[in-house]
Design an enzyme around this catalytic site. Sequence first.
Site, PDB file in Angstrom:
ATOM      1  N   SER A 142       0.791  -1.233   0.000  1.00  0.00           N
ATOM      2  CA  SER A 142       0.000   0.000   0.000  1.00  0.00           C
ATOM      3  C   SER A 142       0.820   1.278   0.000  1.00  0.00           C
ATOM      4  CB  SER A 142      -0.945   0.002   1.206  1.00  0.00           C
ATOM      5  OG  SER A 142      -1.855  -1.079   1.119  1.00  0.00           O
ATOM      6  N   THR A 143       2.123   1.184   0.170  1.00  0.00           N
ATOM      7  CA  THR A 143       2.949   2.396   0.056  1.00  0.00           C
ATOM      8  C   THR A 143       2.868   2.984  -1.346  1.00  0.00           C
ATOM      9  OG1 THR A 143       4.894   1.036  -0.471  1.00  0.00           O
ATOM     10  CG2 THR A 143       4.574   1.653   1.844  1.00  0.00           C
TER      11      THR A 143
END
Length: 572
Positions: free
Chosen positions: A283-284
């Site tokens: 999710s970065t």
Amino acid sequence: MNAPSPALVAPRPERLRLVGQRRQLLAVMHQRLMFGMLVYAGIVAIIALRILYLAAFGDHAGRKEELTAYVPERGDIVDRNGDPLARTIDAWTIAVHPNKVIGDKLALARHLAELMPEYSEEQYFALLKSGKPFFYLRRRASPALVEAVNAMGEPGLAIQREPDRLYPQTSLAAHVIGYTDIDGHGVAGMERAFDQYLASPATRGQPLTLSIDSRVQQALEHELLEAMTHFSAIGAAGVVMDVHTGEVLAMTSLPQLNPNAAGQGSDEARFNRATLGVYELGSTFKPFTVAMAMDSGIIKSFGKVYNCPQELHVYGHVVHDTHPFGRVCSVAEIMKESSNIGTAQIADQVGANRQKAFLGKMGFLAPVQIELKERGRTLTPGSRWGPFETMTVGFGHGIAVTPLHLATGYATLFNGGVYHPATLLKVGRDHPVPRGVRVFTEDTSYKMRALIRLVVTQGTGRKADAPGYRVGGKTGTAEKLLNGHYTSSAVVTSFAGVFPMDEPRYVMVMMLDDPKATAETYGFHTAAWNIGPAFGVAVSRIAPLLGVHPDKSREPDMSQVLPFVHDDKAKD
């Protein structure tokens, strides 16, 4: 009456002849003396010049050539503040000439095995009988060992000085500095990348100054090692970077490596996870997807809404959220709660072509730009990069990059939108910041500040906050691919963040490889529970070292996101 004048007596011819001979003899003696003095002065001058030549360019302790007491055989490596990271010293070396041994070889082998037990008595005896002309027994020997060997009085044993590479900070920044082989040639890290510069007589007198700050490096390594040990991870990596210059202020890879004895380290320890290892960082990636949509005119406000059902059936696949909304949600909420379902729909609107173009301009589709030779190649869907793959790449799955890629991406997104390659050299007159490439607009870069600050103040990154330092960032948890299948039992967790968020100056990425759940994490092994808290502690230590002072009165303009957030409990 005048007195009579004295009579003049002429000198005898014999006396005149003697006087002339004496003067001639004195002249000859004077000439000979002057000639002798000139010869003596010439000999002294030649000796002095020879001594100076040997000191500057002569052979020393058996080394081949160009070793100098004034110019080191290999240049020093120092950090940005001038603290030594690598230097060449004179070390003791113990060797043996088997064909010159005159004593009892069996007794000698017994003594050597007692003093240097790395070989057995039998092995030493076989060596002494081998007839080989020369063999090293111990390099970088201690003075006590040298004294003990010298006391044996065996002419076949050779004790001499030779240059040796020393890393005074031991494991600190080991994967950045690298190490040399037994002959003094760089084989890893900056030792390898700048081998010619460090060894050349024209340049080795000047130290190689890195961008690394040893204080920041030590703090990053300590906190990352603490997290790795606490959560029983198999590895870890971290990067601290100046968002405006691209200077890497700290970079580490774990397990630790001692470059003074690199050959004794494991393959895992020698592997640089920060620049050579590639990982799905989960999710970065989501902030990049939102920024792409903003620059493409798809998202004009963080209040734009998407349908976020319990699960999303699309292109013959199903996208899940850890804690699904089951309702309509805004872009601000999608980022705050780290929704795969919402991000996938945004990425689908961006499309594969624009996604590739943005990632390409950030350098994500090529080996990361850095001076090191140890650089990993990004793994992408390749020819299978279709609509569904665009969705998964949008939330950080199906694409594997290095932690340094991620750091440069966040620096690009939050420095005003301009990509600068990372560098391990201190920026200055001799190494200016290269001309950048614009990736995102300044307006998008500015607005994204509030969005990822929201993640830390109210979302999945709350445990990564460092009070007063205005941290913004994003958690990332990605399942590992084992035996061709993704498994939830093994994950890579990461946190990519920027501080201070009201005026971004530094980016930091921290990653754990396969952390385990603990009782205090209630059985969870996701980023919010392990690397997130470690990130917050690291910022609290590192920010003051970089001149960032805590100020709870300063924040980015949160009015752009807060009106579009429901007061739900943050999920991971």
